[in-house]
Design a protein around this motif. Structure first.
Motif, PDB file in Angstrom:
ATOM      1  N   GLN A 167      43.790  44.602  47.189  1.00 45.77           N
ATOM      2  CA  GLN A 167      43.855  43.242  47.709  1.00 45.77           C
ATOM      3  C   GLN A 167      45.200  42.866  48.324  1.00 45.77           C
ATOM      4  O   GLN A 167      45.275  41.937  49.115  1.00 45.77           O
ATOM      5  CB  GLN A 167      43.526  42.238  46.586  1.00 45.77           C
ATOM      6  CG  GLN A 167      42.118  42.338  46.054  1.00 45.77           C
ATOM      7  CD  GLN A 167      41.080  41.942  47.092  1.00 45.77           C
ATOM      8  OE1 GLN A 167      41.346  41.198  48.020  1.00 45.77           O
ATOM      9  NE2 GLN A 167      39.876  42.476  46.953  1.00 45.77           N
TER      10      GLN A 167
ATOM     11  N   ALA B   8      42.626  49.707  36.033  1.00 43.79           N
ATOM     12  CA  ALA B   8      41.658  49.034  36.898  1.00 43.79           C
ATOM     13  C   ALA B   8      42.284  47.826  37.590  1.00 43.79           C
ATOM     14  O   ALA B   8      42.047  47.579  38.773  1.00 43.79           O
ATOM     15  CB  ALA B   8      40.440  48.601  36.092  1.00 43.79           C
ATOM     16  N   VAL B   9      43.094  47.063  36.851  1.00 45.47           N
ATOM     17  CA  VAL B   9      43.737  45.877  37.428  1.00 45.47           C
ATOM     18  C   VAL B   9      44.730  46.291  38.514  1.00 45.47           C
ATOM     19  O   VAL B   9      44.795  45.683  39.584  1.00 45.47           O
ATOM     20  CB  VAL B   9      44.441  45.052  36.337  1.00 45.47           C
ATOM     21  CG1 VAL B   9      45.320  43.965  36.959  1.00 45.47           C
ATOM     22  CG2 VAL B   9      43.414  44.420  35.407  1.00 45.47           C
TER      23      VAL B   9
ATOM     24  N   GLN C 155      42.941  47.200  41.583  1.00 40.17           N
ATOM     25  CA  GLN C 155      42.481  45.995  42.270  1.00 40.17           C
ATOM     26  C   GLN C 155      43.622  45.353  43.063  1.00 40.17           C
ATOM     27  O   GLN C 155      43.437  44.893  44.192  1.00 40.17           O
ATOM     28  CB  GLN C 155      41.929  44.991  41.242  1.00 40.17           C
ATOM     29  CG  GLN C 155      41.620  43.600  41.778  1.00 40.17           C
ATOM     30  CD  GLN C 155      40.442  43.565  42.729  1.00 40.17           C
ATOM     31  OE1 GLN C 155      39.743  44.562  42.901  1.00 40.17           O
ATOM     32  NE2 GLN C 155      40.216  42.424  43.356  1.00 40.17           N
TER      33      GLN C 155
ATOM     34  N   GLN D 169      37.992  39.067  35.772  1.00 39.72           N
ATOM     35  CA  GLN D 169      36.710  39.710  36.040  1.00 39.72           C
ATOM     36  C   GLN D 169      36.780  41.226  35.931  1.00 39.72           C
ATOM     37  O   GLN D 169      35.865  41.868  35.410  1.00 39.72           O
ATOM     38  CB  GLN D 169      36.217  39.329  37.436  1.00 39.72           C
ATOM     39  CG  GLN D 169      35.956  37.838  37.623  1.00 39.72           C
ATOM     40  CD  GLN D 169      35.514  37.526  39.039  1.00 39.72           C
ATOM     41  OE1 GLN D 169      34.932  38.358  39.722  1.00 39.72           O
ATOM     42  NE2 GLN D 169      35.815  36.322  39.497  1.00 39.72           N
ATOM     43  N   THR D 170      37.857  41.800  36.438  1.00 40.48           N
ATOM     44  CA  THR D 170      37.972  43.263  36.493  1.00 40.48           C
ATOM     45  C   THR D 170      37.815  43.936  35.133  1.00 40.48           C
ATOM     46  O   THR D 170      37.108  44.952  35.027  1.00 40.48           O
ATOM     47  CB  THR D 170      39.320  43.656  37.130  1.00 40.48           C
ATOM     48  OG1 THR D 170      39.391  43.107  38.452  1.00 40.48           O
ATOM     49  CG2 THR D 170      39.469  45.171  37.209  1.00 40.48           C
TER      50      THR D 170
ATOM     51  N   GLU E 239      45.169  34.355  40.780  1.00 38.42           N
ATOM     52  CA  GLU E 239      43.945  34.416  39.990  1.00 38.42           C
ATOM     53  C   GLU E 239      43.032  33.238  40.325  1.00 38.42           C
ATOM     54  O   GLU E 239      41.869  33.423  40.666  1.00 38.42           O
ATOM     55  CB  GLU E 239      44.287  34.412  38.498  1.00 38.42           C
ATOM     56  CG  GLU E 239      43.057  34.455  37.585  1.00 38.42           C
ATOM     57  CD  GLU E 239      42.247  35.725  37.729  1.00 38.42           C
ATOM     58  OE1 GLU E 239      41.054  35.717  37.387  1.00 38.42           O
ATOM     59  OE2 GLU E 239      42.796  36.746  38.201  1.00 38.42           O
TER      60      GLU E 239
ATOM     61  N   ARG F 291      41.497  38.560  40.596  1.00 39.70           N
ATOM     62  CA  ARG F 291      40.316  38.899  39.783  1.00 39.70           C
ATOM     63  C   ARG F 291      40.715  39.548  38.459  1.00 39.70           C
ATOM     64  O   ARG F 291      40.054  40.459  37.975  1.00 39.70           O
ATOM     65  CB  ARG F 291      39.373  39.807  40.576  1.00 39.70           C
ATOM     66  CG  ARG F 291      38.831  39.190  41.846  1.00 39.70           C
ATOM     67  CD  ARG F 291      37.865  40.132  42.545  1.00 39.70           C
ATOM     68  NE  ARG F 291      36.692  40.392  41.711  1.00 39.70           N
ATOM     69  CZ  ARG F 291      35.789  41.335  41.991  1.00 39.70           C
ATOM     70  NH1 ARG F 291      35.946  42.099  43.060  1.00 39.70           N
ATOM     71  NH2 ARG F 291      34.769  41.514  41.199  1.00 39.70           N
TER      72      ARG F 291
END
Length: 215
Positions: A48, A40-41, A44, A192-193, A95, A189
């Motif tokens: 981005q 997931a990271v 992301q 959060q992710t 971050e 993020r």
């Protein structure tokens, strides 16, 4: 008199096996969840950032989420995912956000798209890396000032950046623009992710408990 004897060894062996399988299932579930967070990271990061192709891309994505796996053999019942902090990587600064200053000298040399960098998605060719331009001092200008000139008709231009001569009457082209610092936006993020992913741990645990016969 009626005597009843019970041999608990079989029961204890089964209980010991169940405890071991439960611990193994926990380790498996922790590691599967860590892999989900890692995936997931990295997704992301690709949304981005402009992550270019090649070995640098693979290195960048690996550094975006590094796993420390849980291990049954050593009794480590904890898995963690962290951002790499190798020199000049700067990932952790994305971050919370921050100011990136020059690693060397007073300015950051930003490659110009269309000259040093063919397109936003492509890397700068190695032959045009600043360190390979061989910029060095040279005197003898009309004003008597010392200037920096390099390979491939390159030169330092008045604190603006690095230019390359085009020949004839054509104006020099800007290869690198100088800026004193760059403000990095908080787009990683990383904290959060994983929150929406960590809930999968219970699903993984249920699966591995059944797989190992610990239920």
């Amino acid at each position: 008199m009626i005597a009843v004897s019970v041999d608990p060894r079989a029961v204890l062996t089964k209980l010991a096996s169940a405890r071991k399988n439960t611990k193994l299932a926990i380790v498996d579930a922790l590691n599967d969840t860590a892999k989900d967070v890692q995936k997931a990271v990295r997704a992301q990061v690709q949304r981005q950032f402009t992550v270019r192709s090649g070995q640098k891309r693979e290195f960048f994505l690996r550094q975006a989420a590094i796993i420390r796996f849980a291990k049954f053999a050593t009794g480590l019942f904890e898995a963690s995912v962290r951002v790499g902090e190798k020199p000049r990587l700067l990932l952790s600064m994305f971050e919370a956000g921050g100011v990136r200053k020059a690693f060397v000298g007073k300015n950051i040399a930003v490659p110009v798209v269309g000259t040093a960098r063919p397109s936003q998605q492509e890397e700068v060719k190695p032959s045009l890396w600043v360190k390979r331009l061989g910029l060095r001092k040279r005197g003898g200008t009309r004003t008597g000032k010392t200037i920096l000139v390099g390979n491939q008709g390159t030169c330092l231009g008045g604190g603006v950046g690095i230019f390359r001569q085009q020949g004839g009457k054509a104006a020099p082209k800007l290869l690198y623009a100088f800026i004193p610092q760059a403000r990095l936006k908080p787009v990683l993020r990383f904290t959060q992710t994983p929150r929406g992913v960590a809930v999968r741990y219970h699903r993984h645990l249920t699966y591995h408990m059944k797989r190992r016969g610990a239920t």
